[in-house]
Every structure is written in structure tokens, then in C-alpha cells.
Design a protein around this motif. Structure first.
Motif, short mmCIF file in Angstrom:
data_model
loop_
_atom_site.label_atom_id
_atom_site.label_comp_id
_atom_site.label_asym_id
_atom_site.label_seq_id
_atom_site.Cartn_x
_atom_site.Cartn_y
_atom_site.Cartn_z
N LYS A 103 0.85 -1.19 0.00
CA LYS A 103 0.00 0.00 0.00
C LYS A 103 0.89 1.24 0.00
O LYS A 103 1.88 1.30 0.74
CB LYS A 103 -0.88 0.00 1.25
CG LYS A 103 -2.17 0.78 1.11
CD LYS A 103 -3.09 0.48 2.29
CE LYS A 103 -4.47 1.05 2.04
NZ LYS A 103 -5.41 0.70 3.14
N PRO A 104 0.60 2.22 -0.84
CA PRO A 104 1.46 3.42 -0.88
C PRO A 104 1.38 4.21 0.43
O PRO A 104 0.40 4.13 1.17
CB PRO A 104 0.88 4.22 -2.05
CG PRO A 104 -0.50 3.72 -2.24
CD PRO A 104 -0.50 2.29 -1.84
N VAL A 105 2.44 4.95 0.68
CA VAL A 105 2.45 5.83 1.85
C VAL A 105 1.55 7.02 1.56
O VAL A 105 1.75 7.77 0.59
CB VAL A 105 3.88 6.32 2.16
CG1 VAL A 105 3.88 7.28 3.34
CG2 VAL A 105 4.78 5.12 2.42
N ALA A 106 0.53 7.20 2.35
CA ALA A 106 -0.49 8.22 2.09
C ALA A 106 0.06 9.63 2.21
O ALA A 106 0.96 9.90 3.01
CB ALA A 106 -1.67 8.03 3.04
N GLY A 107 -0.49 10.51 1.39
CA GLY A 107 -0.22 11.93 1.53
C GLY A 107 -1.34 12.59 2.33
O GLY A 107 -2.09 11.91 3.05
N LYS A 108 -1.51 13.89 2.15
CA LYS A 108 -2.50 14.62 2.94
C LYS A 108 -3.33 15.56 2.07
O LYS A 108 -2.89 16.00 1.00
CB LYS A 108 -1.80 15.46 4.02
CG LYS A 108 -1.08 14.66 5.09
CD LYS A 108 -2.07 13.90 5.98
CE LYS A 108 -1.35 13.15 7.08
NZ LYS A 108 -2.30 12.35 7.92
#
Length: 973
Positions: free
Chosen positions: A545-550
Motif C-alpha cells: 500500500k502506498p504511503v499516504a499523503g494529505k
């Protein structure tokens, strides 16, 4: 051969840049199979025989109950009616008149008059003389062609009238119109004579080509010994030119009778009121004292294979078709019928998947192949089905090999059947579609119900409710076993009633297989076939799972119900939650650049960039990806156009995460598949090498070249260009275009909650790679030529000309100018139709197009196009220019402006309740830098259109300073 009338006002958008778009995988060989419609005709009833093939064990099931929400009744005179209240779309109704008559009912001296009668229904009735009906409806916003329409087949003629219900007078008049069609057509002699030329031009527009010449040789084979063979709906030209008026009046009197007719009304109205309107308008219609019997017709059987090889100089491809005819009703009336139809649908889907899997391989033995079970030749003959295979080869010399390979796949299925994993995938997809339809049951469009009722009236099919279909589908799918599927699959190939057809270019005649070789190939196709092996990949779409942004900012645009988000990587997201559909979310995105940024030296490779996303994603080729996503509605893909690159997708709310995962995968892990890429390029070379046999293709290339001033980037692709194509360069260009997502703008529309969707946006969109570069598209100078240009292309064997007229120029792109251009186009469209079709009787469906663009430079294009007899080109071009001159002198008429305003208003009402409209509207506003609430002032701009404003616009934009005349004529002898 469906005969469609009144399509002249369809809004054709012509843009030279759009013309050079390539759909590599949509080859379209089926368009060259000559027989293109639902019915043909017979001489006398033929005794039926039992099917030669054994059939699967038959169970009767139980009768499917009719939907209680449709009111079905019958008047004393025998007319049947179907009425259903349905509120999608709001304030609209679908009114249909269906008649169980067509060209099969014609006498020898009436051939073509069933279709001619349909035309005459729009040329004067008791209550609507001449063109009053069309004028009345256009002023009410009913579009001529797009809404008001009709078609004629071999055993049916159907009239359609979608109409607003918010005007009581207009709605009531709709039933009067249907009743006028049903029994009050006047058939004035001068109107009949004027219409002869229109129908002859319809025949010219649809025919006078390779398909028609081939079909004339095929019909005696496909419809051998039947009445269908001599009752094509278009009829015979000599009869159309010379029949006496009494012949068509007699046909109308004999066959347009209430006991063969049905009225269908579905829409936002009161059911009881509609029933009374039907009774008031149709009860006085009477049947003849001695009605002519409506006979049924059949096709004879054939024990030995029927074989036909046909060549034509203008046939572009080497195509073979195999047909296994079977007897059997297409009507679904019991639960057993319903289950069996589901099983056929599953078989078709699984066969299609197998052929697609083969087509992706570099070793594929054909350009294209497909096998399906269904109505014979698309429904030509009632009660006849067929298992049909079509295959296209690279050359005449390879046709036998390709034909054998396609038939081998049929034999593989018959001999070994399918495997459980294939059945599981298909079941998941059926259940997902069933679930989606059920969730949308209160948003089902009225037009969907109409088709059910038409089928009930014309073929006897049942009318199950959505609730019943949902439950029965769930039940049937759960009960269907692999053994049942494979038993049914064994019945597809019959040893009698076989037909083999080859259609090929004249130049390949010497290398084609003989009839005897084709029969031997058929008999030997099963030799050496082995069982299918599944190639599924068992891993997740995303490994991690990609590292989430904001989400870093949020703005409300309350006036149009939109929320704008800015993400930490720079991406902007516009959210438009709607309640138009219960189970639909759609989205698209864009950022500037596209193909315009490809270097000249790499341009050929960059043009093939679409093959990259079409090759699958990550570890999954397209077949494996479809298996992975079975039962999941989430889909997304990537695109690169002339000026933009981005993503698009759709999903049910429950599967939205999958669609976002696919966006991330296509951006970060595209698939580089040498085999798929090379197969596409190889196949495309064959297409390009053969396309010049088709006059229309040659003409289209000329139009494209002229409109781009022969600029390298605007020219049609040639086969030699593909020698310069490199997968590495195409892949590198794709990677470059999606390396920086910081300027992507996403528009998401549909059934979602803003709060619920935000975690998906942060996880899969805010995590996309971003370098914060400032990008723009490049203006490579592709422009249409200035001044007056005239060019004639000589290609084709028959008396058929095609005309394309362009008036174009630079202008100030804004909402005010664009609506004036739209009004001008609509007025010109009406006048061109009236002049070229109604007055000159020289064309069938002239088209007027308008295309506008803001970037790379603001430009507009008016386009008038039509086909006609070669002797009439100059006269009709002069007539079209004369109509332009009149609008420049006088402006549009008040009546025509009224029609345009009504149509715009009615379409605007529908658009505001449509997710696709909002997706397109918001995307276009963003790309053009317009105000997002522009639509709130649309009415003011519409009100500003007047006779004087159209006159000023015509004088400004319809100048002949930049005028292009392009004509296709038959080659000189």
C-alpha cells in the motif's frame, strides 16, 4: 438491415485533430461482413425440421410472471398497450408505436413500400399536414432524429417519440401523433413523389460500396430458398422510382391496423390518465373487413456445408465466417429459458476471453477472431439462432490457417469444455452486474423498460420485474454447474446447417483457399486440440500500500455543489456528489503536455503510447487483470492525448478503492510487454496496408491531411511510419508523462460521501509521484489552411459522391461567442435539411457540424457533409452555400431560433441530472480556464440569441475567406 430515418439532425463534431486518433485494438472487421441488420425475406413458408444437433436435456421451468408495475391492456379493436410510471428522467416520457409488419408483407410490386410508408408518416397526416408535426415538436424541444425517429425491419416497424410531460397540451398531443401514424397518414401524391429521391439517396448513402456488392452475392446463400432473400426493407430502386400511388396506399390500408399494433408509454405521468388518452385516441381505429393473413416464414435446412467465396476490389480485409444454424426461439418465457440464456451468455463471455488471450500473443494465427451464439445474423430470421465465428487473416495466403485456428478453439470447447476457474470468473461478473442493476432499480431509465415491452409484443418474451430478475439471476447462477455449461457447449457445433463465407480483396483472389479446402479445414479443425490451461496470476494488484499523503486545503463551491481539495503533492481534486445514480462513481483527470511534447524524432513511437496501458499493468497482462478483477466494478486506465495526459475510471461505491489502486498502478508500475506491443504494431501494419482499398478511408485521409495543412503531426499514419516505432521509446514517453503528477486535476462525480472518499484520495492520489515542475503543452503549429481550398479525390467504382465543406477561422473563445455559434449551427442544420433533402430530394441525411477549441489556438470549424449522386454535387454544394448566404443576409428565422432555444432548454434539464454531463462540464471548464459556475448564467446567454444576433454571427463567422471544399468521386473510367 435496420432502416433508420430522420437522423439528419444528429450533432456531428468534426475536428481534424480528433480524426487522427487511433484505436489500435478496435479493428472493426465486423463492419465488413456485408450483412448488417436484423432481418431479410422469403418467398413461401418452408416446413421446419428438427435441429441436426443434439440438445442439452430440456427442463420446462415455470412461467416468468409479468412485472406488476406495467399495465397491459387491449382495446376492443385489438390494439395492445403497455403503460408504466417511471420517473427517470423526470418530466419525460417515452412513447412508442410498434407494428408487427415490415417488408415481408409486401407484394412483388410493393418492394420497399413498408419502409417508404414509414417515411410518409412524417410527411403529412390527417391532423398534421405536410411538415407540421416536425415543426410542432421541434418548437417543443423534441430533437428531429435524436428523439423523433423510426425504423423498419422485415417483420416490424417502430416509431419513437420521447416527449416532455410537464406541458399537459404537448403530452396529450404526443398520443395524437402516435394515432396519426397508426391510421391517419394521408399519402399525398406530391409528397410521395418528393420522397422517392430521398429514399433512393438513403440507399446510395448506405450502399454503393463493397459491403452492398458482397451482400448481393451472399443473400442467396444465407437466405437461400426463403422470402427474406427478396424482401430487403430498402426495396428495389426501379420500384421506388415508378410505383403508382395506389400501391403504397394499399399497403398502408392493408397492414396498418390496430390488431397488429401496440402503444408503449413509459414515463413520469399518471397511469390512469395515459390509459384514457390511449383509449380516446386509438379506439376509433378499425381493422379491414377481410384482413390479410400475416404469414410466418422460415429458412430451409442444408445437410452439406454451403460455401461461398466473394472478392471485391474495395474489400480491405481477408475475412472468413463460419455459421452453424440452429432452430430455437429467442423469446424468454420460463425460468428454464432464463437460465439457459444466462448459460449462453456465460459461454459467449468465456469464448471471448479465450480469443482475447490468444490475440495478445505474438504467435496469434489471426488478426481478429470471435465466436458467439445468438440470433442468426443478428436476428435476420425469427426462430433461427446460430453459433457464428468470424476470423480475419493478415493475407489471403494465411486465411486457411487463420480459419482453421479459429475453428480449433470452437472444437477445443466442444471436446474439453471450460474449466471451473473460467466459470467462476464469469459468474462473479454476472453477479456484480446483477447487483448493480438491482441497486439502480429506482433510477432505471424509461427507455430500458420500453425495449422489454417491445420484445414482449414482437416476440412474446416475458416482462420480469427487476426484483424477479435479481432473485432469479442469483438463483440460476448459484445452480449452474460446470457440467451443465459444458453439456450446452457441446450443442454449439452442428454437423448440418453449416455455412462458410469468405470475403476478400480482389487482389488476393489467387491465394485464397478453395471451397473444398475450406470444407476440409472445417472437418479437420478438431485434430490435435488439447485442453485449455488457465494462466491466472495469484497476487494482489498492489504489492504494498502506498504511503499516504494529505489533503492540505478544502474549498466549497456551494453554487454548484462542488468541493475542491488540494493535496500535499500538488494534485487538485474536485468532488461533485450526486444522487442521479445509486451505484455509480465516475472520474477523470488531466494535466498539460500530452503528445505535443514528443520530439519530432520520437513522434511515431509516442503516437503508439496507448498500447502501454492497453497491455495491462504491473505483473498482469489484460487477460490476467480481467480475471483478477472478476466481480469487481472498479476500473481505471491512463491516456495520453494531443494536449493532456491523465486517468479515467469508474466504480460502484463499494469498489472505488480498486479503481484508485489502478490509477496508482498505471502511474507507478506500467507494463512493458514486448509480445503485446509487437503484435499490435504487426496487425496495424496490415490494416494500414489494406485500408486504401476503401474509398471512404482514402477520402478520410485526404480530409485529415488538408485540414492539417499537410503538417507532419497532422498527417495520417502510413504503414512505413510503423518501421520507426520503438517500444522502448513509447514506454519511456509514457513514463515521462506520468513521472510528475503534481499538476494533475481530478474530477470525481457520483454516489459518494465527501468524508468517506477522503481516505482513498489521500492514500492513492496524494501519494502519486510529484516533482512540482511547471509544464505546458507545446504549440507545434498544426493549423488548417487559410484561403479557399478545393480538392477532389477520385476513388470508388459506383455512382456515389461524398462532400465535405468547411468554413473555419480564429475567434475569441468564450461562452457568449460559443452559444451564438451553436445557434448558428442549429439554424443552418435546419435549413440544409429542408433544402437538400426536402426541396432538392438530393440527399438522405445531410449533417452540419460545429467544432470549437481554445488551445493551442482558439479556432472554430463549421462542417457540412452529405453523400449524393455524382451528377448532383455542384448543384447541392451551390444550394448549401445559398442557404449560408441567406442566413448571412437575413439571420436565422424566428421559428428556427425558437426551436434551438427549446431544444437547448430541454437538453439542459436532462443534463443537470446526468453524472457524465457534470464530469465533462467540470473538466472542460477547468481545461479552458472558465468559471466553474458558468452554467448558472446559461439562460441569459440563450435569451440573448435573436434574429439580429444570428445575422451578425453569420456575417462574422460564415465568411468564405477560409473555405475548404473536399469531394470524393468515383474513379475516372
Amino acid at each position: 438491415m435496420r432502416i433508420n430515418i430522420l437522423i439528419a439532425s444528429s450533432q456531428i463534431k468534426t475536428n481534424y485533430k480528433q480524426m487522427k486518433k487511433i484505436n489500435i485494438l478496435a479493428i472493426g472487421f465486423l463492419a465488413y461482413l456485408a450483412i448488417d441488420g436484423p432481418a431479410y425475406a422469403q418467398k413461401k413458408p418452408v416446413a421446419t425440421k428438427k435441429p441436426a444437433a443434439t440438445t442439452a436435456k430440456k427442463t420446462n421451468g415455470t412461467l416468468i410472471p409479468n412485472d406488476p408495475n406495467v399495465k397491459i391492456g387491449k382495446l376492443a379493436n385489438g390494439l395492445t398497450y403497455y403503460i408504466r410510471k417511471n420517473s427517470e428522467p423526470k418530466n419525460r416520457a417515452e412513447l412508442y408505436l410498434a407494428t408487427r409488419i415490415g417488408s415481408l408483407m409486401e407484394e412483388d410490386n410493393q418492394q420497399g413500400l413498408a419502409h417508404f410508408t414509414e417515411h410518409m408518416a412524417f410527411n403529412g397526416t390527417k391532423d398534421f399536414p405536410k411538415n407540421e408535426m416536425i415543426n410542432y415538436l421541434q418548437k417543443a424541444g423534441v430533437r428531429f432524429g435524436a428523439d423523433l425517429n423510426a425504423y423498419t425491419g422485415f417483420d416490424q416497424t417502430v416509431y419513437q417519440l420521447p416527449i416532455p410531460t410537464d406541458s399537459a397540451e404537448l403530452f396529450k398531443t404526443g398520443f395524437k401523433i402516435l394515432a396519426n401514424w397508426a391510421g391517419k397518414v394521408i399519402m399525398e401524391g406530391d409528397e410521395i413523389d418528393k420522397e422517392r429521391g430521398v429514399i433512393i439517396e438513403e440507399d446510395r448513402q448506405r450502399g454503393k460500396n463493397a459491403q452492398e456488392r458482397i451482400s448481393k452475392q451472399l443473400l442467396p446463400l444465407l437466405l437461400k430458398g426463403s422470402r427474406y432473400e427478396n424482401r430487403l426493407p430498402i426495396g428495389k430502386i426501379d420500384i421506388l422510382q415508378s410505383f403508382t400511388h395506389d400501391k403504397i396506399k394499399s399497403f398502408y390500408k392493408d397492414w396498418y391496423r390496430p390488431n397488429l399494433q401496440s402503444v408503449i408509454a413509459v414515463g413520469d405521468f399518471d397511469v390512469n390518465e395515459v390509459e384514457q388518452l390511449i383509449k380516446a385516441n386509438f379506439s376509433d381505429l378499425t381493422n379491414p373487413a377481410s384482413p390479410r393473413p400475416r404469414l410466418k416464414y422460415d429458412l430451409p435446412d442444408n445437410k452439406e456445408p454451403l460455401v461461398k467465396i466473394i472478392t471485391d476490389p474495395e474489400q480491405p480485409y481477408n475475412v472468413a465466417m463460419m455459421m452453424y444454424k440452429q432452430r430455437g426461439s429467442t423469446a424468454t418465457s420460463t425460468t428454464a429459458d432464463y437460465k439457459k440464456q444466462l448459460m449462453y451468455s456465460m459461454i459467449n463471455s468465456m469464448i471471448g476471453a479465450r480469443f482475447q488471450e490468444i490475440l495478445q500473443k505474438g504467435t496469434a494465427p489471426f488478426l481478429f477472431a470471435q465466436s458467439t451464439y445468438g440470433p442468426y445474423q443478428g436476428g435476420l430470421v425469427s426462430g433461427i439462432n446460430a453459433f457464428q465465428t468470424v476470423v480475419a487473416a493478415k493475407s489471403g495466403a494465411e486465411l486457411e490457417k487463420s480459419f482453421t485456428a479459429a475453428l480449433a478453439e470452437n472444437e477445443r470447447i466442444s471436446k474439453f469444455g471450460f474449466v471451473q476457474s473460467e466459470v467462476d470468473v464469469t459468474k462473479k461478473n454476472i453477479l456484480a452486474g446483477n447487483e448493480k442493476q438491482f441497486k439502480e432499480k429506482d433510477k432505471t431509465p424509461s427507455s430500458s423498460f420500453v425495449q422489454q415491452y417491445l420484445n414482449n409484443f414482437l416476440t412474446g418474451s416475458s416482462i420480469p420485474s427487476i426484483d424477479f430478475k435479481y432473485a432469479e439471476t442469483q438463483k440460476a447462477v448459484a445452480s449452474i454447474t460446470l457440467q451443465e455449461i459444458n453439456a450446452l457447449a457441446k450443442t454449439l457445433i452442428t454437423r448440418e446447417n453449416q455455412i462458410i463465407v469468405v470475403q476478400a480483396p480482389e487482389k488476393d483472389k489467387a491465394t485464397l483457399p478453395t471451397e473444398a479446402q475450406l470444407v476440409i479445414a472445417l472437418k479437420n479443425a478438431s485434430n490435435g486440440v488439447t485442453a485449455y490451461v488457465d494462466n491466472s496470476v495469484n497476487k494482489p494488484l498492489l504489492e504494498t500500500k502506498p504511503v499516504a499523503g494529505k489533503i492540505v486545503s478544502e474549498t466549497k463551491i456551494a453554487a454548484i455543489g462542488v468541493t475542491e481539495l488540494t493535496l500535499s503533492n500538488g494534485i487538485k481534486v474536485l468532488l461533485k456528489p450526486t444522487d442521479f445514480k445509486n451505484d455509480q462513481i465516475i472520474f477523470s483527470s488531466f494535466s498539460k503536455g500530452g503528445l505535443s511534447l514528443a520530439a519530432d524524432a520520437d513522434y511515431e513511437s509516442a503516437q503508439m503510447v496507448s498500447i502501454i496501458p492497453e497491455s495491462g499493468v504491473g505483473a498482469f497482462n489484460p487477460t490476467q487483470l480481467n480475471k483478477l478483477l472478476a466481480g469487481n466494478t472498479g476500473r481505471a486506465g491512463a491516456y495520453v492525448s494531443d494536449l493532456y495526459q491523465g486517468f479515467s475510471g469508474s466504480a460502484s461505491p463499494k469498489d472505488l478503492e480498486t479503481a484508485f489502486q489502478m490509477v496508482y498502478a498505471y502511474a507507478t508500475n506500467p507494463r512493458k510487454d514486448t509480445e503485446i506491443f509487437n503484435k499490435n504494431i504487426s496487425d496495424y501494419k496490415v490494416i494500414l496496408e489494406n485500408k486504401d482499398a476503401n474509398p471512404s478511408s482514402v477520402f478520410a485521409d485526404t480530409v485529415q491531411a488538408v485540414l492539417s495543412s499537410y503538417h507532419k503531426r497532422g498527417m495520417p499514419i502510413k504503414a512505413a511510419d510503423l518501421n520507426n516505432v520503438s517500444l522502448d521509446k513509447a514506454y519511456a514517453f509514457y513514463k515521462d508523462r506520468f513521472a510528475d503528477a503534481s499538476e494533475q486535476t481530478f474530477v470525481i462525480v457520483g454516489a459518494f460521501d465527501v468524508t468517506t472518499i477522503k481516505p482513498f484520495i489521500e492514500t492513492y492520489l496524494a501519494s502519486l509521484p510529484a516533482a512540482a515542475k511547471k509544464q505546458n503543452y507545446a504549440d507545434n503549429g498544426v493549423r488548417p489552411p487559410n484561403g479557399k481550398i478545393s480538392k477532389t479525390v477520385y476513388k470508388g467504382l459506383e455512382d456515389k459522391a461524398a462532400v465535405e465543406l468547411y468554413i473555419h477561422g480564429d475567434y475569441i473563445f468564450n461562452a457568449e461567442n460559443n452559444i451564438q455559434l451553436d445557434a448558428l449551427k442549429a439554424a443552418l442544420e435546419i435549413k440544409i435539411l429542408e433544402r437538400l433533402r426536402e426541396k432538392e430530394s438530393g440527399v438522405y441525411s445531410p449533417q452540419v457540424g460545429l467544432s470549437v477549441e481554445k488551445y493551442p489556438n482558439a479556432h472554430y470549424y463549421f462542417n457540412i457533409s452529405f453523400s449524393c449522386a455524382t451528377a448532383n454535387v455542384d448543384k447541392l454544394v451551390a444550394a448549401a452555400l445559398d442557404e449560408i448566404s441567406k442566413i448571412k443576409t437575413n439571420g436565422a428565422t424566428a421559428d428556427d431560433i425558437s426551436k434551438f432555444k427549446s431544444e437547448e432548454q430541454r437538453q439542459h434539464e436532462l443534463s443537470l441530472r446526468n453524472n457524465n454531463y457534470w464530469l465533462s462540464y467540470l473538466t472542460n471548464r477547468l481545461q479552458n480556464g472558465d468559471s466553474l459556475d458558468q452554467l448558472l448564467t446559461d439562460k441569459q446567454r440563450l435569451d440573448a440569441i435573436s434574429v439580429e444576433s444570428t445575422k451578425a454571427s453569420a456575417q462574422k463567422y460564415l465568411t468564405e475567406d477560409n473555405y475548404i471544399r473536399l469531394v470524393l468521386m468515383p474513379q475516372k473510367k
